[in-house]
Enzyme design. Structure first.
Site, short mmCIF file in Angstrom:
data_model
loop_
_atom_site.label_atom_id
_atom_site.label_comp_id
_atom_site.label_asym_id
_atom_site.label_seq_id
_atom_site.Cartn_x
_atom_site.Cartn_y
_atom_site.Cartn_z
N ARG A 116 0.77 -1.20 -0.01
CA ARG A 116 -0.05 0.01 -0.01
C ARG A 116 0.67 1.44 -0.11
O ARG A 116 0.58 2.31 -0.90
CB ARG A 116 -0.85 0.04 1.15
N LYS A 151 1.05 25.15 -3.53
CA LYS A 151 -0.23 24.59 -3.02
C LYS A 151 -0.28 22.94 -3.01
O LYS A 151 -0.50 22.20 -4.00
CB LYS A 151 -1.65 25.04 -3.64
N LYS A 183 2.66 39.72 -3.03
CA LYS A 183 1.15 39.51 -3.25
C LYS A 183 0.52 40.54 -2.86
O LYS A 183 0.99 41.85 -2.17
CB LYS A 183 0.82 38.24 -2.74
N GLU A 213 2.60 40.48 -7.73
CA GLU A 213 1.37 40.16 -8.21
C GLU A 213 0.48 41.45 -8.55
O GLU A 213 0.39 42.31 -7.63
CB GLU A 213 0.64 39.18 -7.40
N ASP A 235 -2.86 38.41 -12.43
CA ASP A 235 -3.77 37.33 -11.46
C ASP A 235 -5.22 37.38 -11.73
O ASP A 235 -5.76 38.62 -11.84
CB ASP A 235 -3.67 37.60 -9.95
#
Length: 297
Positions: A116, A151, A183, A213, A235
């Site tokens: 597994r 992410k 950002k 950004e 963005d």
């Protein structure tokens, strides 16, 4: 192609995508500890005599791009020094449904105990590699490169970013410590585009590039007027706005597109002339690749 008696998991890595042996060892140790716990595989110990050997085939049950074989090999080798493995493909190879990926033989208890964990690694990473390959195919033949994001699954970032490279993609920054990416929240806290760029440029060394950004073309113009950014992330802009951004920039900075990137949008984004697209979906939404371990009686 067949490789007999694979002893070094690194032999199966994508030739152009490095994965640290330390990352492999750490991930395998944590995964086996999680699955075997304190008592080991009590089912196999209770039902399989120690001297019994097994011969198993790791099979791709769908078409796609393989990744994670070094981890699968390391899993079985960690459980028994008497495991013998033959590899029929390498990471990064495209396979058809039904292809035999690995042949594993050795003590049955070790084969079953590692099954597994090995499948989890190959299924997860091959899913990422396959989705990345699909994104690139939908982009068509352009200069645009397809990149991942941060992410990723906590603790598995190195592995998942390696899988993106196996699928033909490129890596964005690995963490907060290896690149400057300003950002929207940084801009808001710092008091605007110009102040945040001035502070960033004053702080970093001359070899460090700065990305910022922007959400609007007015912000893009403001960034260009400062002359302080190397890369601009566009963005959540629609296709007409992206085309205008490319025209306004006229090659003065590198352009990256992010936000809501899908397979369906890749072709039109690539045609706008941007340099990069970064898609979190490559890692956070990749379906598991269907792979199985069949005992060959």
């Amino acid at each position: 192609m067949s490789i007999s008696d694979v002893l070094n998991p690194a032999d199966l890595m994508h030739p152009d995508a490095f994965l640290s042996p330390l990352a492999i060892d750490d991930a395998v140790a944590r995964a086996l500890a999680e699955d075997l716990g304190r008592g080991g595989d009590v089912t196999s110990v209770a039902t399989i005599p120690p001297a019994v050997h097994a011969h198993a085939i790791l099979v791709a049950r769908q078409a796609g791009v393989i990744a994670g074989l070094p981890l699968a090999v390391a899993v079985f080798q960690r459980l028994s020094p008497d495991i013998n493995i033959q590899a029929h493909v390498h990471d990064g190879n495209a396979v058809a449904k039904g292809v035999h990926v690995l042949t594993i033989s050795g003590p049955a208890r070790a084969v079953l105990a590692g099954e597994r964990t090995a499948l989890n690694f190959v299924g997860r990473l091959s899913g990422i590699a396959t989705l990345t390959s699909d994104y690139i195919r939908h982009a068509g033949v352009t200069k645009m490169r397809v990149c991942d994001t941060r992410k990723t699954t906590p603790g598995l970032r190195a592995l998942e970013k390696y899988a993106v490279r196996c699928g033909g993609g490129f890596n964005h920054r690995f963490g907060l410590d290896d690149a400057v990416l300003i950002k929207d929240n940084h801009i808001a806290v710092a008091g605007g585009v110009k102040p945040v760029l001035e502070r960033a440029r004053a702080h970093v060394g001359h070899l460090v590039k700065i990305e910022i950004e922007v959400d609007t073309l007015d912000q893009l113009r403001e960034v260009l007027a400062t002359g302080l950014a190397d890369v601009v992330m566009l963005d959540n802009m629609d296709i007409p706005t992206l085309r205008e951004a490319v025209a306004i920039t006229n090659g003065r900075v590198v352009l990256e597109v992010s936000g809501g990137i899908t397979l369906a949008s890749m072709g039109e984004i690539a045609k706008t002339g941007v340099d990069y697209v970064s898609a979190g979906a490559l890692t956070h939404s990749a379906p598991n690749f269907d792979v199985a371990l069949d005992i060959d009686a």
